[in-house]
Design an enzyme around this catalytic site. Structure first.
Site, short mmCIF file in Angstrom:
data_model
loop_
_atom_site.label_atom_id
_atom_site.label_comp_id
_atom_site.label_asym_id
_atom_site.label_seq_id
_atom_site.Cartn_x
_atom_site.Cartn_y
_atom_site.Cartn_z
N CYS A 72 -12.14 14.48 3.03
CA CYS A 72 -12.07 13.01 3.19
C CYS A 72 -12.19 12.32 1.84
O CYS A 72 -12.83 11.27 1.72
CB CYS A 72 -13.15 12.50 4.14
SG CYS A 72 -12.95 13.10 5.81
N LYS A 98 -26.56 14.73 8.25
CA LYS A 98 -26.44 15.37 6.93
C LYS A 98 -27.80 15.67 6.33
O LYS A 98 -27.91 16.29 5.27
CB LYS A 98 -25.65 14.49 5.98
CG LYS A 98 -24.27 14.17 6.51
CD LYS A 98 -23.27 14.04 5.42
CE LYS A 98 -21.98 13.47 5.96
NZ LYS A 98 -20.96 14.49 6.15
N ASP A 108 -23.34 4.50 -0.95
CA ASP A 108 -23.12 5.50 0.10
C ASP A 108 -24.03 6.68 -0.23
O ASP A 108 -23.75 7.46 -1.13
CB ASP A 108 -21.64 5.90 0.08
CG ASP A 108 -21.35 7.12 0.95
OD1 ASP A 108 -22.30 7.75 1.46
OD2 ASP A 108 -20.16 7.45 1.12
N GLN A 136 -24.73 11.87 0.95
CA GLN A 136 -24.99 13.19 0.35
C GLN A 136 -26.22 13.19 -0.54
O GLN A 136 -26.50 14.21 -1.19
CB GLN A 136 -23.78 13.64 -0.47
CG GLN A 136 -22.51 13.83 0.33
CD GLN A 136 -22.60 14.97 1.34
OE1 GLN A 136 -23.45 15.86 1.23
NE2 GLN A 136 -21.73 14.96 2.32
N HIS A 171 -15.75 8.95 -0.79
CA HIS A 171 -15.36 9.43 0.54
C HIS A 171 -14.53 8.32 1.20
O HIS A 171 -14.76 7.14 0.93
CB HIS A 171 -16.64 9.68 1.34
CG HIS A 171 -16.44 10.32 2.68
ND1 HIS A 171 -16.06 9.62 3.79
CD2 HIS A 171 -16.58 11.60 3.07
CE1 HIS A 171 -15.99 10.44 4.82
NE2 HIS A 171 -16.30 11.65 4.42
N1 PMP Z 1 -19.87 9.43 2.64
C1 PMP Z 1 -19.97 10.67 2.18
C2 PMP Z 1 -20.20 10.90 0.71
C3 PMP Z 1 -19.89 11.75 3.06
O1 PMP Z 1 -20.00 13.00 2.61
C4 PMP Z 1 -19.68 11.49 4.45
C5 PMP Z 1 -19.52 12.62 5.44
N2 PMP Z 1 -18.72 13.66 5.01
C6 PMP Z 1 -19.59 10.16 4.86
C7 PMP Z 1 -19.70 9.16 3.94
C8 PMP Z 1 -19.40 9.81 6.31
O2 PMP Z 1 -20.53 10.14 7.02
P1 PMP Z 1 -20.55 10.06 8.61
O3 PMP Z 1 -19.35 10.84 9.08
O4 PMP Z 1 -21.83 10.70 8.98
O5 PMP Z 1 -20.48 8.63 8.97
#
Ligand code: PMP
Length: 413
Positions: A371, A233, A207, A210, A130
């Site tokens: 993203c 999430k 990270d 998910q 991401h």
């Molecule tokens: N990493 C991953 C794998 C994600 O799916 C996301 C959110 N789509 C993020 C980071 C960023 O998370 P947040 O917007 O809650 O900071």
């Protein structure tokens, strides 16, 4: 229809009753919410925990001697202990409350990173990250003169582990990897990657945005030095998340932001810092958010994290089989180990058109690059349509998605 005993025991109708929003209609149809990877819905337990905090305990924490401040402080610190247990941390002090995964990774990049990464050093990520696990490292590399290296993925969306290993040298200071890919659903072999990173003396940043909603996470068994996740999430509030860090690393790191709460003493000659975790929590934190997040963690544990994983795997297999059977649909991301994400393209319709037609049928999916532009580049597509699964989704909802795809075919095939 369920294929595993855990999924059979899982009472999805009972789970659905915990989520008031699922009673909504969209465009005159029952809401079919399949955008869980972007943000999950909230159970009554979370909504009530936040409401109860504001209705009966609200005050600023840590500084007050009065009753409400003590209650708020106790609830906030209890939330920290819950999150420590939830991710398998050894101590509560290893849990820092942040705004979410993005802020957690930025904290590591700019505190640990600036203190430990020098010109000529290397940071290794993967092609499936991401953007929030790419950009902070890119910024750090620009600032200190380090080099960012992406490990490639194959055409199923699996990480090519040998290639990752061959990128690791004594110059590698940080390896930053997603536990589960939001665009593909791939589950990465974190414990194995931790061994590789540690073998060259690098730290592993995971990270987990998910992963926490879908599977059991044990940071010590995984060998993660840092682990980031987001409340929204995992059925908790927005604007709250966690950074887990190994205590000895956190102790040695400089503050990330300055302000109230993070100091021990302040004078114009020089200031000293509070102990972890407070050193990293400048200013008034999201107290209600932390309490709501802990309620979400408790809720997930009450459903059973293995039962959730089995339920979602069962749904994913069902959805994959039915989507693949639609002429013109091509799945993006078919890794051997994956969870909860059905990313696909349809030969003659742009994903945004798919998203709009599905919305007319009450089916919420996400369309775009998620993203993860390097992933889109790898697969040679500008965007995908992504249905992502959660604890309350049902086989009937997958059927509704497949039926709505029938409308897409009518219009575009
Ligand atoms: N990493 C991953 C794998 C994600 O799916 C996301 C959110 N789509 C993020 C980071 C960023 O998370 P947040 O917007 O809650 O900071």
């Amino acid at each position: 229809m369920s294929t595993t005993s855990a999924a059979t025991r899982y009472d999805v109708e009972r789970v659905r009753r915990d989520f008031p929003i699922l009673d909504r209609q969209v465009n005159g149809k029952p809401l079919v919410y399949l955008d869980n990877a972007a943000s999950t819905q909230k159970p009554t337990a979370v909504i009530e925990a936040v409401r109860d905090y504001y209705a009966t305990h609200n005050a600023n924490i840590h500084r007050g001697v009065h009753r409400l401040s003590q209650e708020a402080t106790a609830a906030f610190e209890a939330a920290r202990a819950t999150m420590a247990r939830f991710v398998g941390a050894e101590q509560s002090e290893e849990i820092i409350f942040t705004r979410g995964t993005t802020e957690s990774i930025n904290l590591v990049a700019f505190s640990y990173g600036r203190a430990n990464v020098k010109a000529g050093d290397e940071i290794v990520v993967t092609e499936m990250e991401h953007h929030s696990n790419i950009i902070p490292w890119q910024l750090l590399c620009e600032q200190v003169g380090a080099v960012l290296k992406p490990a490639p993925i194959d055409d199923t969306g699996d990480l090519i582990l040998d290639e990752l290993e061959s990128l690791l040298t004594e110059r590698t200071k940080i390896v930053a990897v997603g536990h589960v890919s939001n665009a593909l659903g791939t589950i990465n072999p974190i414990a194995r990657i931790a061994e590789m990173a540690h073998a060259v003396g690098a730290v592993l940043v995971v990270d987990g945005a998910q992963a926490t909603p879908h599977a059991t996470v044990d940071v010590r068994a995984l060998g993660a030095d840092f682990y980031a996740c987001s409340g929204h999430k995992m059925y908790g509030p927005t604007g709250i998340g966690v950074l887990y860090g190994r205590r000895e690393l956190l102790d040695a790191m400089p503050p990330y932001q300055g302000g109230g709460e993070m100091i021990r003493t302040v004078s114009f000659e020089g200031s000293t810092w509070a102990e972890v975790p407070h050193k990293f929590e400048a200013g008034t934190p999201n107290i209600a958010g932390a309490i709501g997040l802990a309620a979400a963690a408790d809720y997930l544990e009450s459903l059973g994290r293995e039962a959730i994983a089995a339920h979602e795997l069962d749904l994913m297999a069902y959805g994959t089989a039915h989507l693949e059977a639609i002429p013109g649909v091509h799945m993006i991301g078919t890794a051997r180990e994956k969870t909860a994400v059905l990313s696909f393209v349809f030969e003659s319709a742009h994903p945004h058109d798919i998203g709009t037609i599905l919305d007319n049928e009450g089916v919420a999916v996400r369309t775009g690059h998620h993203c993860a532009q390097p992933v889109m580049k790898h697969f040679g597509v500008p965007a995908t349509a992504r249905a992502s699964l959660g604890v309350y989704n049902t086989h009937e909802e997958i059927d509704a998605l497949v039926a709505a795809m029938g409308k897409v075919r009518e219009l575009f095939a």
